[in-house]
Scaffold this active site. Structure first.
Site, PDB file in Angstrom:
ATOM      1  CG  HIS A  20       4.084  15.624   0.969  1.00 53.63           C
ATOM      2  ND1 HIS A  20       3.184  16.408   0.279  1.00 53.63           N
ATOM      3  CD2 HIS A  20       3.999  14.383   0.429  1.00 53.63           C
ATOM      4  CE1 HIS A  20       2.587  15.661  -0.633  1.00 53.63           C
ATOM      5  NE2 HIS A  20       3.048  14.430  -0.560  1.00 53.63           N
TER       6      HIS A  20
ATOM      7  CG  ASN B 275      -0.386  13.660  -1.908  1.00 55.66           C
ATOM      8  OD1 ASN B 275       0.087  14.758  -2.179  1.00 55.66           O
ATOM      9  ND2 ASN B 275       0.325  12.544  -1.959  1.00 55.66           N
TER      10      ASN B 275
ATOM     11  CB  CYS C 122       5.129  15.356  -2.799  1.00 57.12           C
ATOM     12  SG  CYS C 122       3.941  14.352  -3.682  1.00 57.12           S
TER      13      CYS C 122
HETATM   14  N1  ACO Z   1     -10.619   1.310   0.198  1.00 57.19           N
HETATM   15  C1  ACO Z   1     -10.621   0.064   0.686  1.00 57.19           C
HETATM   16  N2  ACO Z   1      -9.577  -0.781   0.543  1.00 57.19           N
HETATM   17  C2  ACO Z   1      -8.502  -0.318  -0.124  1.00 57.19           C
HETATM   18  C3  ACO Z   1      -8.447   0.973  -0.673  1.00 57.19           C
HETATM   19  C4  ACO Z   1      -9.553   1.803  -0.495  1.00 57.19           C
HETATM   20  N3  ACO Z   1      -9.608   3.075  -0.965  1.00 57.19           N
HETATM   21  N4  ACO Z   1      -7.245   1.134  -1.274  1.00 57.19           N
HETATM   22  C5  ACO Z   1      -6.581  -0.018  -1.115  1.00 57.19           C
HETATM   23  N5  ACO Z   1      -7.338  -0.901  -0.435  1.00 57.19           N
HETATM   24  C6  ACO Z   1      -7.030  -2.272  -0.057  1.00 57.19           C
HETATM   25  C7  ACO Z   1      -5.935  -2.880  -0.886  1.00 57.19           C
HETATM   26  O1  ACO Z   1      -6.462  -3.391  -2.083  1.00 57.19           O
HETATM   27  C8  ACO Z   1      -5.420  -3.959   0.025  1.00 57.19           C
HETATM   28  O2  ACO Z   1      -6.248  -5.097  -0.091  1.00 57.19           O
HETATM   29  P1  ACO Z   1      -5.602  -6.574  -0.140  1.00 57.19           P
HETATM   30  O3  ACO Z   1      -4.891  -6.707   1.178  1.00 57.19           O
HETATM   31  O4  ACO Z   1      -6.792  -7.410  -0.325  1.00 57.19           O
HETATM   32  O5  ACO Z   1      -4.655  -6.546  -1.313  1.00 57.19           O
HETATM   33  C9  ACO Z   1      -5.627  -3.404   1.429  1.00 57.19           C
HETATM   34  O6  ACO Z   1      -6.534  -2.303   1.276  1.00 57.19           O
HETATM   35  C10 ACO Z   1      -4.355  -2.915   2.090  1.00 57.19           C
HETATM   36  O7  ACO Z   1      -3.611  -2.172   1.134  1.00 57.19           O
HETATM   37  P2  ACO Z   1      -2.244  -1.502   1.497  1.00 57.19           P
HETATM   38  O8  ACO Z   1      -1.697  -0.871   0.263  1.00 57.19           O
HETATM   39  O9  ACO Z   1      -1.371  -2.417   2.265  1.00 57.19           O
HETATM   40  O10 ACO Z   1      -2.778  -0.399   2.511  1.00 57.19           O
HETATM   41  P3  ACO Z   1      -1.933   0.653   3.299  1.00 57.19           P
HETATM   42  O11 ACO Z   1      -2.252   0.576   4.694  1.00 57.19           O
HETATM   43  O12 ACO Z   1      -0.482   0.629   2.896  1.00 57.19           O
HETATM   44  O13 ACO Z   1      -2.543   2.024   2.753  1.00 57.19           O
HETATM   45  C11 ACO Z   1      -1.950   3.753   1.205  1.00 57.19           C
HETATM   46  C12 ACO Z   1      -2.489   2.324   1.383  1.00 57.19           C
HETATM   47  C13 ACO Z   1      -2.927   4.694   1.843  1.00 57.19           C
HETATM   48  C14 ACO Z   1      -1.844   4.048  -0.281  1.00 57.19           C
HETATM   49  C15 ACO Z   1      -0.586   3.895   1.888  1.00 57.19           C
HETATM   50  O14 ACO Z   1       0.243   2.827   1.485  1.00 57.19           O
HETATM   51  C16 ACO Z   1       0.110   5.178   1.558  1.00 57.19           C
HETATM   52  O15 ACO Z   1      -0.314   6.224   1.988  1.00 57.19           O
HETATM   53  N6  ACO Z   1       1.243   5.089   0.868  1.00 57.19           N
HETATM   54  C17 ACO Z   1       2.056   6.265   0.594  1.00 57.19           C
HETATM   55  C18 ACO Z   1       1.450   7.126  -0.449  1.00 57.19           C
HETATM   56  C19 ACO Z   1       2.278   8.391  -0.568  1.00 57.19           C
HETATM   57  O16 ACO Z   1       2.747   8.900   0.408  1.00 57.19           O
HETATM   58  N7  ACO Z   1       2.498   8.920  -1.747  1.00 57.19           N
HETATM   59  C20 ACO Z   1       3.350  10.115  -1.728  1.00 57.19           C
HETATM   60  C21 ACO Z   1       3.840  10.537  -2.885  1.00 57.19           C
HETATM   61  S1  ACO Z   1       2.616  11.091  -3.973  1.00 57.19           S
HETATM   62  C22 ACO Z   1       3.412  11.951  -5.237  1.00 57.19           C
HETATM   63  O17 ACO Z   1       4.586  12.143  -5.248  1.00 57.19           O
HETATM   64  C23 ACO Z   1       2.545  12.410  -6.391  1.00 57.19           C
END
Ligand code: ACO
Length: 313
Positions: free
Chosen positions: A233, A263, A108
């Site tokens: 990003h 993304n 990214c």
């Molecule tokens: N719908 C409902 N629930 C979900 C979903 C969904 N789509 N996805 C995950 N959950 C659940 C999880 O299973 C978890 O449940 P649990 O607590 O029972 O295990 C709960 O939601 C919380 O999950 P977290 O991972 O803690 O949620 P978070 O608030 O961190 O959000 C997210 C997840 C959106 C992925 C976030 O962590 C994020 O944006 N991370 C960074 C991603 C990123 O920036 N990537 C960049 C690089 S990409 C590249 O280089 C190609």
């Protein structure tokens, strides 16, 4: 002699996938996706080379140029059409460009890496016009049954034309970096899907982007209030808000497209930049801050000066 961005353009597939589309077949909801990511819909379809060529054509049109005027093509992508050859070859052919072409994979952060590279090559003096493209088809690398990644990624491309001869330097300062020890947090094996430790990537992304922005602003001798437009990003609006709040950059001066694109990795920064430029949000002489992070984990920030003084044709 400096270079200038004289054209910009984008390409998004027609097919829109809404959060409700996911909610109809996965255990997720529009409320969860919007609250946790800021994403409302994303686009799906096309190939990386097709989207790149379409974005490149649009950018050339704004610049008033033809493909044959381009003598350097840099394509930032993590989703090449094939393992061999580089996808930039197909784009070079489709646009009838001259000179060299290569792919650059810095996830990214790829577009900022590519912009800095193209600007430096123009600075050597052997090239006059570069086309810098970020193009991705991440939905092909995403398990559409996995709610934790499927909702995050989208397809798209955007491009800028760089021309030499400008009075001012385009890249005022830049900061590139990578922490290879973080590779297991975000990867896709050959033939496999994206695996991501979302929470840890989130934590590290905020820290990496924050520190990179501090370094690049210091190198540029600029304060946050000198930045006319911040183009981050587009991975998660909560990452952007956390960074903005700590750096002291208001959301009103921040370019956002992720609510409509998800993304799009290397395409996300040029997509947001192209839309901001189309909306007239940047003017001659403005300082624009670009910053991205991604798998690797890579990061890249640049302070660029907008404007084309000196580029006469
Ligand atoms: N719908 C409902 N629930 C979900 C979903 C969904 N789509 N996805 C995950 N959950 C659940 C999880 O299973 C978890 O449940 P649990 O607590 O029972 O295990 C709960 O939601 C919380 O999950 P977290 O991972 O803690 O949620 P978070 O608030 O961190 O959000 C997210 C997840 C959106 C992925 C976030 O962590 C994020 O944006 N991370 C960074 C991603 C990123 O920036 N990537 C960049 C690089 S990409 C590249 O280089 C190609």
């Amino acid at each position: 002699m400096g270079s200038a961005i004289t054209g910009w353009g984008e390409a998004l597939p027609d097919h829109v996938v809404t959060n409700d589309d996911f909610a109809s077949r996965l255990d997720t909801s529009d409320e969860w996706i919007v609250a946790r990511t800021g994403i409302r819909e994303r686009r799906m379809g096309g190939s990386t080379s097709e989207l790149a060529a379409e974005a490149g054509r649009a950018a050339l049109k704004v610049a008033g140029l033809e493909g044959s005027d381009v003598d350097l093509l840099v394509l930032a992508t993590t989703t090449p059409d094939q393992a061999i050859p580089a996808t930039s070859s197909a784009v070079h052919d489709a646009l009838d460009c001259r000179g060299g072409a290569f792919d650059l994979n810095a996830a990214c952060a790829g577009f900022v890496y590519a912009l800095v590279t193209a600007d430096a090559l123009l600075g050597i003096g052997h090239h006059r016009r570069a086309l810098v493209i970020g193009s991705e088809t991440l939905t092909k690398l995403t398990d559409q049954q996995d709610r934790s990644t499927a909702v995050l990624f989208g397809d798209g491309a955007a491009a800028v034309v760089l021309e030499s001869g400008a009075r001012d330097e385009l890249v005022v300062a830049y900061d590139l970096g990578v922490d290879g020890s973080a590779t297991p947090l975000l990867y896709a094996d050959h033939g496999g899907y994206i695996h991501m430790e979302g929470r840890e990537v989130f934590r590290r992304a905020v820290r990496a982007e924050l520190e990179s922005i501090e370094r690049v602003l210091e190198s540029a001798g600029a304060r946050p209030e000198d930045v006319a437009l911040f183009v981050p990003h587009q991975a998660n609006v909560r990452i952007i808000e956390a960074v903005n709040q700590r750096v002291g950059l208001p959301m009103e001066r921040t370019a956002l497209v992720l609510d409509r694109t998800g993304n799009t990795s290397a395409a996300s920064i040029p997509l947001a930049l192209a839309e901001a430029a189309d909306a007239g949000r940047v003017s001659e002489g403005d300082l624009v801050l670009l910053s991205g992070f991604g798998a690797g984990m890579t990061w890249a920030s640049a302070v660029i000066r907008w404007g084309r003084r000196g580029v006469g044709r």
